[in-house]
Write a protein that holds these residues in place. Structure first.
Motif, PDB file in Angstrom:
ATOM      1  N   THR A 186      -8.122  11.088   1.950  1.00  0.00           N
ATOM      2  CA  THR A 186      -7.662  10.508   3.207  1.00  0.00           C
ATOM      3  C   THR A 186      -8.749   9.583   3.747  1.00  0.00           C
ATOM      4  O   THR A 186      -9.894   9.607   3.277  1.00  0.00           O
ATOM      5  CB  THR A 186      -7.368  11.595   4.238  1.00  0.00           C
ATOM      6  OG1 THR A 186      -8.594  12.251   4.588  1.00  0.00           O
ATOM      7  CG2 THR A 186      -6.382  12.624   3.686  1.00  0.00           C
ATOM      8  N   SER A 207       0.828  -1.207   0.000  1.00  0.00           N
ATOM      9  CA  SER A 207       0.000   0.000   0.000  1.00  0.00           C
ATOM     10  C   SER A 207       0.865   1.261   0.000  1.00  0.00           C
ATOM     11  O   SER A 207       0.503   2.272  -0.611  1.00  0.00           O
ATOM     12  CB  SER A 207      -0.928   0.007   1.218  1.00  0.00           C
ATOM     13  OG  SER A 207      -0.174  -0.049   2.427  1.00  0.00           O
ATOM     14  N   ALA A 208       2.012   1.219   0.668  1.00  0.00           N
ATOM     15  CA  ALA A 208       2.912   2.372   0.687  1.00  0.00           C
ATOM     16  C   ALA A 208       3.581   2.569  -0.672  1.00  0.00           C
ATOM     17  O   ALA A 208       3.884   3.703  -1.058  1.00  0.00           O
ATOM     18  CB  ALA A 208       3.971   2.198   1.782  1.00  0.00           C
ATOM     19  N   LEU A 267      -6.186  12.267  -4.022  1.00  0.00           N
ATOM     20  CA  LEU A 267      -6.304  11.052  -3.218  1.00  0.00           C
ATOM     21  C   LEU A 267      -6.946  11.387  -1.877  1.00  0.00           C
ATOM     22  O   LEU A 267      -6.427  12.202  -1.118  1.00  0.00           O
ATOM     23  CB  LEU A 267      -4.923  10.425  -3.004  1.00  0.00           C
ATOM     24  CG  LEU A 267      -4.877   9.133  -2.192  1.00  0.00           C
ATOM     25  CD1 LEU A 267      -5.689   8.038  -2.876  1.00  0.00           C
ATOM     26  CD2 LEU A 267      -3.424   8.687  -2.002  1.00  0.00           C
ATOM     27  N   TYR A 291       2.074   1.914  -3.521  1.00  0.00           N
ATOM     28  CA  TYR A 291       1.025   2.597  -4.293  1.00  0.00           C
ATOM     29  C   TYR A 291       1.065   4.101  -4.011  1.00  0.00           C
ATOM     30  O   TYR A 291       0.984   4.921  -4.928  1.00  0.00           O
ATOM     31  CB  TYR A 291      -0.354   2.064  -3.919  1.00  0.00           C
ATOM     32  CG  TYR A 291      -0.625   0.616  -4.246  1.00  0.00           C
ATOM     33  CD1 TYR A 291       0.076  -0.056  -5.237  1.00  0.00           C
ATOM     34  CD2 TYR A 291      -1.620  -0.088  -3.553  1.00  0.00           C
ATOM     35  CE1 TYR A 291      -0.194  -1.383  -5.525  1.00  0.00           C
ATOM     36  CE2 TYR A 291      -1.895  -1.413  -3.846  1.00  0.00           C
ATOM     37  CZ  TYR A 291      -1.183  -2.061  -4.825  1.00  0.00           C
ATOM     38  OH  TYR A 291      -1.454  -3.373  -5.115  1.00  0.00           O
ATOM     39  N   GLN A 292       1.161   4.446  -2.732  1.00  0.00           N
ATOM     40  CA  GLN A 292       1.205   5.852  -2.344  1.00  0.00           C
ATOM     41  C   GLN A 292       2.428   6.546  -2.951  1.00  0.00           C
ATOM     42  O   GLN A 292       2.329   7.678  -3.444  1.00  0.00           O
ATOM     43  CB  GLN A 292       1.241   5.970  -0.823  1.00  0.00           C
ATOM     44  CG  GLN A 292       1.371   7.390  -0.294  1.00  0.00           C
ATOM     45  CD  GLN A 292       0.070   8.157  -0.344  1.00  0.00           C
ATOM     46  OE1 GLN A 292      -0.916   7.740   0.245  1.00  0.00           O
ATOM     47  NE2 GLN A 292       0.050   9.282  -1.040  1.00  0.00           N
ATOM     48  N   ARG A 293       3.573   5.897  -2.919  1.00  0.00           N
ATOM     49  CA  ARG A 293       4.799   6.474  -3.480  1.00  0.00           C
ATOM     50  C   ARG A 293       4.622   6.786  -4.961  1.00  0.00           C
ATOM     51  O   ARG A 293       4.984   7.872  -5.433  1.00  0.00           O
ATOM     52  CB  ARG A 293       5.961   5.494  -3.297  1.00  0.00           C
ATOM     53  CG  ARG A 293       7.238   5.932  -3.994  1.00  0.00           C
ATOM     54  CD  ARG A 293       8.269   4.811  -4.012  1.00  0.00           C
ATOM     55  NE  ARG A 293       8.781   4.543  -2.676  1.00  0.00           N
ATOM     56  CZ  ARG A 293       9.657   3.571  -2.413  1.00  0.00           C
ATOM     57  NH1 ARG A 293      10.101   2.790  -3.389  1.00  0.00           N
ATOM     58  NH2 ARG A 293      10.091   3.358  -1.186  1.00  0.00           N
ATOM     59  N   TYR A 328       1.777   7.138  -6.614  1.00  0.00           N
ATOM     60  CA  TYR A 328       0.770   8.186  -6.805  1.00  0.00           C
ATOM     61  C   TYR A 328       1.420   9.558  -6.611  1.00  0.00           C
ATOM     62  O   TYR A 328       1.206  10.475  -7.416  1.00  0.00           O
ATOM     63  CB  TYR A 328      -0.386   8.029  -5.825  1.00  0.00           C
ATOM     64  CG  TYR A 328      -1.303   9.238  -5.815  1.00  0.00           C
ATOM     65  CD1 TYR A 328      -2.291   9.387  -6.780  1.00  0.00           C
ATOM     66  CD2 TYR A 328      -1.150  10.244  -4.856  1.00  0.00           C
ATOM     67  CE1 TYR A 328      -3.107  10.509  -6.804  1.00  0.00           C
ATOM     68  CE2 TYR A 328      -1.963  11.369  -4.878  1.00  0.00           C
ATOM     69  CZ  TYR A 328      -2.940  11.494  -5.845  1.00  0.00           C
ATOM     70  OH  TYR A 328      -3.732  12.613  -5.868  1.00  0.00           O
ATOM     71  N   ASP A 329       2.206   9.706  -5.549  1.00  0.00           N
ATOM     72  CA  ASP A 329       2.878  10.981  -5.285  1.00  0.00           C
ATOM     73  C   ASP A 329       3.800  11.358  -6.442  1.00  0.00           C
ATOM     74  O   ASP A 329       3.875  12.528  -6.837  1.00  0.00           O
ATOM     75  CB  ASP A 329       3.674  10.904  -3.985  1.00  0.00           C
ATOM     76  CG  ASP A 329       2.783  10.816  -2.752  1.00  0.00           C
ATOM     77  OD1 ASP A 329       1.595  11.166  -2.851  1.00  0.00           O
ATOM     78  OD2 ASP A 329       3.287  10.385  -1.687  1.00  0.00           O
ATOM     79  N   LEU A 370      -6.640   2.723  -5.911  1.00  0.00           N
ATOM     80  CA  LEU A 370      -5.354   3.318  -6.270  1.00  0.00           C
ATOM     81  C   LEU A 370      -4.513   2.387  -7.139  1.00  0.00           C
ATOM     82  O   LEU A 370      -3.894   2.826  -8.113  1.00  0.00           O
ATOM     83  CB  LEU A 370      -4.583   3.690  -4.997  1.00  0.00           C
ATOM     84  CG  LEU A 370      -3.344   4.569  -5.185  1.00  0.00           C
ATOM     85  CD1 LEU A 370      -3.667   5.807  -5.993  1.00  0.00           C
ATOM     86  CD2 LEU A 370      -2.762   4.950  -3.827  1.00  0.00           C
ATOM     87  N   ASP A 422      -9.804   6.942  -4.101  1.00  0.00           N
ATOM     88  CA  ASP A 422      -9.504   6.412  -2.766  1.00  0.00           C
ATOM     89  C   ASP A 422      -8.480   5.288  -2.876  1.00  0.00           C
ATOM     90  O   ASP A 422      -8.099   4.871  -3.972  1.00  0.00           O
ATOM     91  CB  ASP A 422     -10.782   5.922  -2.079  1.00  0.00           C
ATOM     92  CG  ASP A 422     -11.580   4.977  -2.970  1.00  0.00           C
ATOM     93  OD1 ASP A 422     -10.960   4.130  -3.635  1.00  0.00           O
ATOM     94  OD2 ASP A 422     -12.816   5.107  -3.018  1.00  0.00           O
ATOM     95  N   ARG A 423      -8.043   4.807  -1.729  1.00  0.00           N
ATOM     96  CA  ARG A 423      -7.003   3.779  -1.717  1.00  0.00           C
ATOM     97  C   ARG A 423      -7.485   2.439  -2.240  1.00  0.00           C
ATOM     98  O   ARG A 423      -6.676   1.623  -2.687  1.00  0.00           O
ATOM     99  CB  ARG A 423      -6.434   3.646  -0.298  1.00  0.00           C
ATOM    100  CG  ARG A 423      -5.437   4.740   0.008  1.00  0.00           C
ATOM    101  CD  ARG A 423      -5.158   4.930   1.485  1.00  0.00           C
ATOM    102  NE  ARG A 423      -4.121   5.937   1.677  1.00  0.00           N
ATOM    103  CZ  ARG A 423      -4.300   7.255   1.520  1.00  0.00           C
ATOM    104  NH1 ARG A 423      -5.494   7.725   1.178  1.00  0.00           N
ATOM    105  NH2 ARG A 423      -3.300   8.099   1.698  1.00  0.00           N
TER     106      ARG A 423
END
Length: 258
Positions: free
Chosen positions: A86, A62-63, A84, A65-67, A69-70, A167, A163-164
């Motif tokens: 929260t 999941s992190a 995105l 994915y966040q990386r 996306y950023d 993502l 949303d996540r």
């Protein structure tokens, strides 16, 4: 684990690859396992007589994915990308939709229902169940959730939000923008099974030229058998006999999708 072409990798060779300076990224199912593996790597470095070393790129999927996306969002095209949400924002949108619906008017707590709806939404995307939801003849709860999900999807699309739960799917066509961010080797560590959503993500990474590996301790599980049950009670009895954890989740997801 899956039908994808993962090459097995033991702990010692993995730690050697991490220490070599290669672009190696290790993803795990959760933060706890990522922290435990990072600690084992640190202990191995100390045992090799080192006092200082570069941190290993070990993180939950999941992190990652966040990386990514950023990286896309801050690549100069931020105005074109969805924002995105929260967890608090997701919850607020679900609560508003539920409170404003006919079914939600009779609920004691829109907040509790929103939490359950968010969980169901995440599960439906992980197992690619949402496209089949409208074709599934379920009970009143299924029909109510389908209506809430349709309203939630419309609301977030209108406001250009994501949303996540979605993502990983959103990232698939974005990988071409991440050539400098992608590793040469991506290792899936500790995944007993992969959901269809995770499989699609790893397949896309492999298609981008990234080598895929998995921990050698996690051997692919047999696909099992499908059992027709006369009613929900019999289905639960069969699920209770399944191997705890991922096997039961896979059995539930398959029965829900049919």
């Amino acid at each position: 684990m899956s039908s994808l072409a993962f090459s097995p990798l033991d702990t010692a060779p993995l730690f050697q690859r991490l220490a070599s300076g290669e672009r190696v990224c290790v993803v795990t199912p959760n933060q706890r396992l990522a922290a435990a593996l990072a600690e084992r790597y640190a202990r191995a470095q100390l045992a090799n007589g080192l006092e200082v070393w570069d941190a290993a790129d070990i993180l939950p999927l999941s992190a990652l994915y966040q990386r990514y996306y950023d990286a896309v969002a801050y690549s100069g095209q931020a105005s074109m990308e969805p924002s995105l949400l929260t967890a608090i924002q997701e919850q607020a949108i679900w609560e508003g939709i539920i409170a404003g619906s006919e079914a939600g008017a009779g609920l004691l707590s829109a907040s509790s229902a929103a939490t359950l709806a968010r969980d169901a939404w995440t599960l439906a995307h992980a197992w690619h169940l949402l496209p089949k939801l409208n074709d599934f003849f379920g009970n009143e709860d299924t029909r109510v959730f389908s209506d809430w999900a349709w309203r939630y999807q419309g609301s977030t699309a209108r406001d250009k939000q994501i949303d996540r739960a979605r993502l990983a799917d959103w990232l698939l066509p974005q990988l071409s923008k991440l050539s400098t961010e992608l590793p040469r080797l991506l290792v899936a560590w500790g995944f007993e099974i992969l959901t269809p959503q995770q499989e699609a993500f790893f397949a896309a990474m492999g298609g981008a030229g990234i080598k895929l590996s998995r921990d050698a301790l996690t051997e692919p599980q047999s696909s099992g058998v499908l059992t027709a049950c006369a009613d929900p009670e019999e289905e639960m009895r069969h699920a209770a006999r399944c191997r705890p954890g991922a096997g039961a989740a896979r059995a539930w997801a398959r029965s829900s999708a049919t």
